[in-house]
Design a protein around this motif. Structure first.
Motif, PDB file in Angstrom:
ATOM      1  N   PRO A 174      32.993  43.438  44.065  1.00 40.67           N
ATOM      2  CA  PRO A 174      34.401  42.723  45.036  1.00 40.67           C
ATOM      3  C   PRO A 174      34.370  41.257  44.785  1.00 40.67           C
ATOM      4  N   THR A 175      35.415  40.204  43.962  1.00 42.35           N
ATOM      5  CA  THR A 175      34.905  39.107  44.072  1.00 42.35           C
ATOM      6  C   THR A 175      36.371  37.911  45.180  1.00 42.35           C
ATOM      7  N   TRP A 176      35.354  36.862  45.391  1.00 38.67           N
ATOM      8  CA  TRP A 176      36.424  35.775  45.587  1.00 38.67           C
ATOM      9  C   TRP A 176      35.711  34.639  45.435  1.00 38.67           C
ATOM     10  N   ASN A 177      36.702  33.424  44.076  1.00 42.56           N
ATOM     11  CA  ASN A 177      36.331  32.597  43.972  1.00 42.56           C
ATOM     12  C   ASN A 177      35.175  32.469  42.961  1.00 42.56           C
ATOM     13  N   GLU A 178      34.570  33.427  42.043  1.00 41.58           N
ATOM     14  CA  GLU A 178      33.774  33.705  40.943  1.00 41.58           C
ATOM     15  C   GLU A 178      33.314  33.289  40.045  1.00 41.58           C
TER      16      GLU A 178
END
Length: 223
Positions: free
Chosen positions: A8-12
């Motif tokens: 899962p990603t958010w601003n990575e």
């Protein structure tokens, strides 16, 4: 077993390539990156990777939501859930094979920082997973597909999705803790301080045990 690694990603943007590379190097059959609306190019970097085993998914934000959506698309018999700021050891899948493909569990950690406080955290997290069968997301939780489905999968929530899934999976069988180590970015402890972050984690777990909702816990965590 065919292993699907789900990230899962958010601003990575600064982490995603190395994270995916660690999954591919240890032999993952596929890597499914589930992005919750990044604005820093995370998804574009992932989509530019040339390996055909890498798949991208746009999902509503919220880690549990993203993990659940990606698990529905994954094709592996074993699902391994990896945070974007974590790195799998090169023999992660070999450890799973040597353990005869455990039903579910996680890995020991190595937090990328020096100092006894971090070694204490590693020990405590391993104890929690081994003795209480409570595996957190940054321990690279894994589960056989059948067990994951029987447990109902990740709840579509923004926080505590790992604790909730652990609670269901340990009804099936205790967790298996593998040697790892999964390398863990120390940024959240360094930003808030080891003691402050640890106390915050305990506060959230206590509030959850007393009936607080994931949305209420998210507000506590963000403050």
């Amino acid at each position: 077993m065919k292993v699907s690694v789900i990230v899962p990603t958010w601003n990575e943007a600064s982490n995603i390539e190395a994270c995916v590379d660690s999954a591919l190097r240890c032999g993952a059959a596929e890597v499914v990156v589930s992005d919750g609306g990044s604005s820093d190019g995370t998804l574009e970097i992932t989509e530019s990777l040339s390996d055909r085993r890498v798949r991208c998914l746009r999902a509503p934000s919220g880690r549990g939501v993203q993990l659940r959506a990606a698990a529905e698309l994954a094709t592996g018999e074993m699902l391994l859930f990896l945070h974007a700021d974590n790195r799998l050891p090169g023999d992660a899948l070999e450890q799973l094979r040597q353990a005869d493909w455990p039903v579910w569990g996680g890995f020991r950690q190595h937090i990328d920082a020096n100092g006894w406080r971090y070694r204490w955290l590693e020990w405590g997290n391993a104890w929690r997973a081994r003795v209480r069968s409570n595996v957190f997301g940054d321990q690279a939780m894994f589960a056989q597909r059948d067990a994951y489905d029987r447990a109902g999968g990740f709840a579509a929530v923004g926080l505590m999705e790992d604790v909730m899934l652990s609670a269901e999976l340990r009804k099936i069988t205790p967790a298996t803790l593998l040697p790892g180590p999964v390398r863990v970015d120390a940024r959240r402890w360094q930003q808030r301080g080891v003691l402050r972050q640890t106390l915050l984690n305990w506060r959230i777990q206590h509030a959850f045990a007393k009936g607080a909702s994931p949305d209420e816990l998210r507000q506590i965590y963000d403050r």
